[in-house]
Design an enzyme around this catalytic site. Structure first.
Site, short mmCIF file in Angstrom:
data_model
loop_
_atom_site.label_atom_id
_atom_site.label_comp_id
_atom_site.label_asym_id
_atom_site.label_seq_id
_atom_site.Cartn_x
_atom_site.Cartn_y
_atom_site.Cartn_z
N ARG A 454 -0.70 -2.81 -2.06
CA ARG A 454 -0.42 -3.04 -3.48
C ARG A 454 -1.57 -3.67 -4.25
O ARG A 454 -1.86 -3.30 -5.37
CB ARG A 454 0.84 -3.91 -3.59
N GLU A 455 -2.24 -4.67 -3.64
CA GLU A 455 -3.28 -5.42 -4.36
C GLU A 455 -4.67 -5.25 -3.75
O GLU A 455 -5.64 -5.02 -4.46
CB GLU A 455 -2.91 -6.90 -4.40
N GLU A 764 4.89 -10.34 3.84
CA GLU A 764 4.57 -11.28 2.78
C GLU A 764 5.69 -12.31 2.61
O GLU A 764 5.44 -13.50 2.47
CB GLU A 764 4.35 -10.52 1.48
#
Length: 885
Positions: A454-455, A764
């Site tokens: 995602r990042e 996460e």
């Protein structure tokens, strides 16, 4: 070649390189001592620089790690071979084997021009082929190709790809730093005409970056630079460079983005060749990276291929990782194959990536997509391998049936040298170790990222947490130093360290009020102090301290000034004038805080997100306990750094300042019964790990921590910042039973709970996959995987002695306790440290504990048994068996 036991070995320079080590002007030298030697008091060096013999004799020094370059600075393209002989007590060792490296093409000697493709425009950005050529004589003796790019590039000589590095030139803060690559191309050249090509795409420089897929972060025009140096048999040389005579054209890669994916059309006709643009960009000086390159590390065959609906096939590789798919079954000419990548399947068995969608409070989500496409030409032997993108995935969703034998996962990340092994009698812990190791591997694609999906950002907080664990698992010295250069490049003028580096927001030059407002957080910015300290203590790398010293000071001085000048509203409300100790309470600026502690559940069982449910309340909450604790830790560490670097006056000043911060923390956040004001597991872990609690209250504080764990049913309650220290704090404060109870917990939140729900990398969030199979957030975030350091330091029992650097002294003290009830009966492991290989093996049999240790040259060990008996030993093998009380 048989290695002499009486010679130094494993010679290295502090530099990276692909086919061979490549240095800048003054490469530090390191070697390991003869295996039976306890130390050295001097050494002799023999060096050959471009074949010229040089000697450095009778040096009086015990230092053999990161020894300063002993000759005048190297010039461009010099070849060096060197060896060393150590001395101790009047006797000399045998000579070491020779070690060879080269200096790179230094900035002043680049004559190649920057060339850029003439682009067609449009939103789908292809990879362009930049082409040139050179005519050469036939008596080629030696040839080196030097290249770099603003973008991601591959270089080709006469149709053959150069080198083994992937995604070159890598991730940097392109406004300040750019690295080049060197390759031996002697065997690829021929007399007569030679074709030179560069395949160039957006990469980190211009492609999508971060949560919001921001583009053009560092520039709007890609460019490349290549210089070929050829030496003939008679010693004369020829040079070929990029310039106005090169052309650019479209190739078969019709779209390429590092995050979104790559599309290749093998039926596409070559575009028309047009002259390149010359010097259309402004680039920083060229440097040579201290890190190993990104490479294709491993191949993984599909575990299963399952039909999903009418037109999809799900491929499960059994392991979440970073990389791409190589597809050999492309079908007849014109066949289009679409490949979507992800790390989770929904309850129906289809690929889902909705848990990776990006969301801002009150705004619609940005869908997450990783997609490759390929159109077949039907040519025999054609393989699709998308090398101008990279993905985080375990599963792939294919748009058509494919022969499973024609598909493979290519695991791609920085080619870090493994340095540790671990195994014990508990298979769950062995599996946890591998899952955490894979999580770091997936987040080490040229920089330490938060997630490979995602990042993909180099979050400072994440690596600050994981660096001590990473440094046990792999040799991360050069990898970390490369990233720290980006952290320094991005540091703001006021001393703040940005949240992630390289900083795609370019906050140093672009004012973004929202980003600016959340920059300068404790536990994140402190990476500039704490990561270099890990490199020094682990590898003895004083250069890592020296090159970051000014950035460390600027960060700490900013934090001290902010503590003095800014107050949290709750303290202003308590007292209009600051209390005396508040000068050292860091509470008046933004902090992320503990971040991602286990979430509470609503009445319906759903998880409550404290940030998304009330962003302003979370933003304004008092996080001074975290800020002040990290302020103390960084100031105290800075004092230690100053001492190592010989800045004795500043060492004393920072040591005194650290004590004042500690007293302020105690005054504000600790009561006379050893209770923290925050009253959370994290606050106690931090207080005990950072030595904030007075000695006479440590036992009480530890009991309060245990009480919180008991009240939580044996579950942890920590988040990003303190989870790594939870188990060591419990074990070192007299509660190893509680440490193992938490470690072996199976219900959520727990590590084994992740594994029981199918995790192959660390999540996460603690509840990353719910009982019904719904995923939330990233399923590959390494920070919580820092728990496996406990397996090395406490279960195996191998840790550095206090005050030691570079593993000159270590302790072996397995944490065995009767409450384990025989759950762990043996452990074995190794650490290939800067002084050599350490091996530890312990076993419990027949009421006795046997500990065996191998100690490398230059180290000493203290072996401590549970009954308190302690043995000291130097290099060699130690083994002892004692009864267990």
């Amino acid at each position: 070649m048989t290695m002499s036991e009486h010679a130094p070995y494993d010679l290295r320079i502090a530099s990276g390189g692909d086919q061979f080590p490549v240095a800048e002007e003054r490469p530090p030298l390191s070697w390991k001592l003869p295996r039976t030697w306890s130390g050295q008091d001097g050494y002799d060096l023999q060096l050959r620089v471009d074949g010229v013999e040089r000697s450095v004799e009778n040096v009086v020094s015990a230092r053999h790690l990161f020894v300063e370059w002993p000759l005048p600075p190297l010039r461009s393209r010099q070849s060096v071979a060197w060896r060393v002989r150590t001395r101790r007590g009047g006797r000399s060792s045998d000579w070491s084997p020779w070690h060879a490296f080269e200096s790179g093409l230094l900035e002043r000697d680049w004559s190649a021009r920057w060339i850029s493709p003439r682009e067609d425009g449009g939103d789908s950005r292809p990879a362009y082929v930049l082409a040139g050529g050179v005519d050469l004589r036939g008596d080629i003796a030696h040839a080196r190709l030097y290249a770099t790019a603003l973008g991601v590039y591959e270089a080709f000589v006469n149709g053959t790809r150069v080198g083994t590095a992937e995604l070159a030139p890598g991730s940097t803060s392109y406004g300040d730093t750019l690295y080049a690559q060197a390759a031996d191309v002697t065997a690829l050249l021929r007399g007569g005409g030679n074709d030179l090509e560069i395949l160039l795409s957006d990469g980190w420089y211009r492609g999508s970056v971060g949560t919001w897929r921001k583009r053009d972060s560092w520039g709007t025009t890609t460019a490349a630079r290549l210089q070929l140096h050829v030496r003939y048999a008679d010693g004369t040389e020829a040079v070929a460079v990029t310039g106005a005579d090169w052309t650019s054209r479209r190739g078969s890669i019709v779209a390429a983005d590092l995050m979104n994916g790559q599309a290749t059309d093998f039926t596409a006709l070559p575009g028309a060749a047009r002259p390149v643009l010359v010097d259309a960009v402004t680039a920083p000086p060229i440097s040579w990276s201290p890190a190993p390159p990104v490479r294709r590390i491993e191949r993984i065959a599909p575990r299963s291929v399952t039909r999903q609906g009418d037109c999809a096939w799900i491929v499960d590789f059994g392991q979440n990782a970073s990389g791409w798919i190589a597809l050999a079954d492309l079908g007849p000419a014109g066949t289009r194959t679409v490949i979507d990548y992800g790390e989770h399947l929904d309850p129906a068995g289809d690929l889902t990536t909705t848990h990776l969608d990006s969301r801002r409070p009150g705004e619609p989500a940005i869908p997450f997509v990783q997609r490759d496409e390929v159109v077949s030409s039907g040519r025999p032997g054609e393989v699709f391998e998308p090398r101008h993108t990279v993905h985080g995935f375990r599963y792939a969703r294919l748009s058509r049936a494919v022969d499973p034998a024609g598909i493979v996962m290519r695991v791609v990340h920085t080619d870090l040298r493994p340095t540790a092994t671990f195994a014990c009698s508990d298979d769950d812990l062995n599996r946890l170790h591998e899952v955490a190791r894979w999580s770091f591997r997936g987040n080490a694609v040229d920089l330490p990222t938060d997630c490979p999906t995602r990042e993909r950002l180099g979050w400072t907080g994440d690596y600050q947490i994981f660096a001590p664990t990473a440094a046990r698992l792999y040799d991360v010295d050069g990898f970390s130093r490369k990233w720290l250069r980006s952290v320094r490049d991005d540091q703001l003028d006021d001393g703040r360290v940005v949240n992630s580096s390289p900083d795609a927001n370019r906050l140093k030059v672009h004012d973004e009020p929202m980003t600016n407002g959340i920059t300068g957080s404790a536990g994140w910015g402190d990476a500039i102090v704490l990561v270099p300290w890990v490199l020094y203590t682990t590898y003895g790398d004083t250069a890592a301290l020296a090159e970051n010293w000014l950035a460390m000071r600027r960060w700490v001085e900013w934090a001290l000034a902010t503590a003095r000048d800014a107050r949290h509203p709750s303290r202003v409300e308590r007292s209009a004038e600051p209390l005396a100790h508040e000068e050292f309470v860091w509470d008046g600026s933004f902090h992320w805080g503990e971040w991602l502690e286990p979430k509470e559940r609503a009445a319906d069982g759903s998880l409550i997100d404290p940030v998304m449910s009330d962003p302003m309340a979370w933003y304004l909450a008092d996080k001074g306990e975290v800020g002040t604790a990290y302020l103390f830790r960084s100031v105290r560490t800075l004092a230690d750094v100053a001492q190592v670097l010989g800045h004795t006056g500043e060492a004393a000043r920072y040591r005194e300042t650290a004590e004042r911060v500690r007293r302020a923390w105690q005054t504000e956040f600790l009561d006379a019964e050893g209770r923290t004001k925050a009253g959370t597991q994290a606050s106690y872990v931090r207080a005990l790990a950072f030595e904030l609690v007075p000695e006479d209250l440590r036992e009480r504080a530890a009991r309060h921590l245990v009480a919180l764990i008991d009240a939580a049913g044996g579950h942890l309650g920590t988040g990003f910042l303190s989870t790594a220290d939870l188990l060591p704090v419990l074990a070192d404060s007299g509660h190893p039973d509680v440490a193992y109870r938490v470690l072996l917990q199976r219900s959520s939140p727990s590590w084994l709970g992740m594994l029981d729900r199918g995790a192959t990398t660390i999540w996460e969030e603690w509840d990353g996959v719910s009982e019904d199979g719904t995923a939330t957030a990233s399923l590959n975030h390494y920070s919580k995987g820092a728990v496996i350091r406990f397996l090395h330091t406490h279960t195996l029992g191998l840790r550095q002695a206090p005050g030691s650097a570079g593993w000159e002294s270590f302790v072996v003290a397995p944490v065995l306790d009767r409450v384990l009830d025989g759950a762990i009966t043996w452990a074995t492991g190794t650490f290939d440290g800067p002084r050599g290989r350490i091996a530890v093996d312990w076993r419990v049999e027949d009421g006795h504990l046997t500990i065996a240790v191998e100690v490398p040259g230059g180290s000493e060990a203290r072996i401590r048994f549970p009954d308190g008996s302690t043995f000291h030993t130097g290099p060699g093998r130690f083994s002892r068996r004692r009864p267990i009380n």
